[in-house]
Design a protein around this motif. Structure first.
Motif, short mmCIF file in Angstrom:
data_model
loop_
_atom_site.label_atom_id
_atom_site.label_comp_id
_atom_site.label_asym_id
_atom_site.label_seq_id
_atom_site.Cartn_x
_atom_site.Cartn_y
_atom_site.Cartn_z
N MET A 65 0.83 -1.21 0.00
CA MET A 65 0.00 0.00 0.00
C MET A 65 0.87 1.26 0.00
O MET A 65 0.57 2.21 -0.72
CB MET A 65 -0.95 -0.01 1.20
CG MET A 65 -2.04 -1.05 1.09
SD MET A 65 -3.31 -1.00 2.39
CE MET A 65 -2.38 -1.00 3.89
N SER A 117 -5.15 1.10 -2.20
CA SER A 117 -6.01 0.78 -1.05
C SER A 117 -5.69 -0.62 -0.53
O SER A 117 -5.03 -1.42 -1.20
CB SER A 117 -7.48 0.84 -1.47
OG SER A 117 -7.77 -0.23 -2.36
N TYR A 118 -6.23 -0.91 0.65
CA TYR A 118 -6.08 -2.25 1.24
C TYR A 118 -6.68 -3.30 0.31
O TYR A 118 -6.09 -4.35 0.09
CB TYR A 118 -6.77 -2.29 2.61
CG TYR A 118 -6.78 -3.66 3.22
CD1 TYR A 118 -5.68 -4.13 3.94
CD2 TYR A 118 -7.87 -4.51 3.08
CE1 TYR A 118 -5.67 -5.40 4.49
CE2 TYR A 118 -7.87 -5.78 3.62
CZ TYR A 118 -6.77 -6.21 4.34
OH TYR A 118 -6.76 -7.48 4.87
#
Length: 79
Positions: A37, A43-44
């Motif tokens: 990340m 994003s996750y």
């Protein structure tokens, strides 16, 4: 022993796989996701999908790395 290039910070140990008589690197999956990340500014969810496809999905050999999630103890899971 296979290594995921560029993610040594996520290595937490080495396991010995008796059936194949080889050592395997152990990676902290959360740390691996955190590094992806930060590096890729994603994003996750995107990092998770990348790991699932490019790392977990690409290793079919028993000598490939082990990804683990550190967390609650086994006892906590069954209480």
């Amino acid at each position: 022993m296979y290594r995921i290039d560029g993610y040594d910070e996520a290595i937490i140990g080495v396991a010995y796989d008796h059936p194949v008589n080889e050592q395997r690197l152990i990676y902290d999956k959360a740390k691996l996701l955190e590094l992806i990340m930060a590096r890729d500014k994603v994003s996750y969810t995107d990092a998770s999908e990348w790991v699932e496809y490019n790392i977990e999905g690409s290793f079919s050999n028993t000598s490939y790395p082990i990804l683990v999630r550190l967390g609650p103890s086994v006892e906590d899971l069954f209480d």
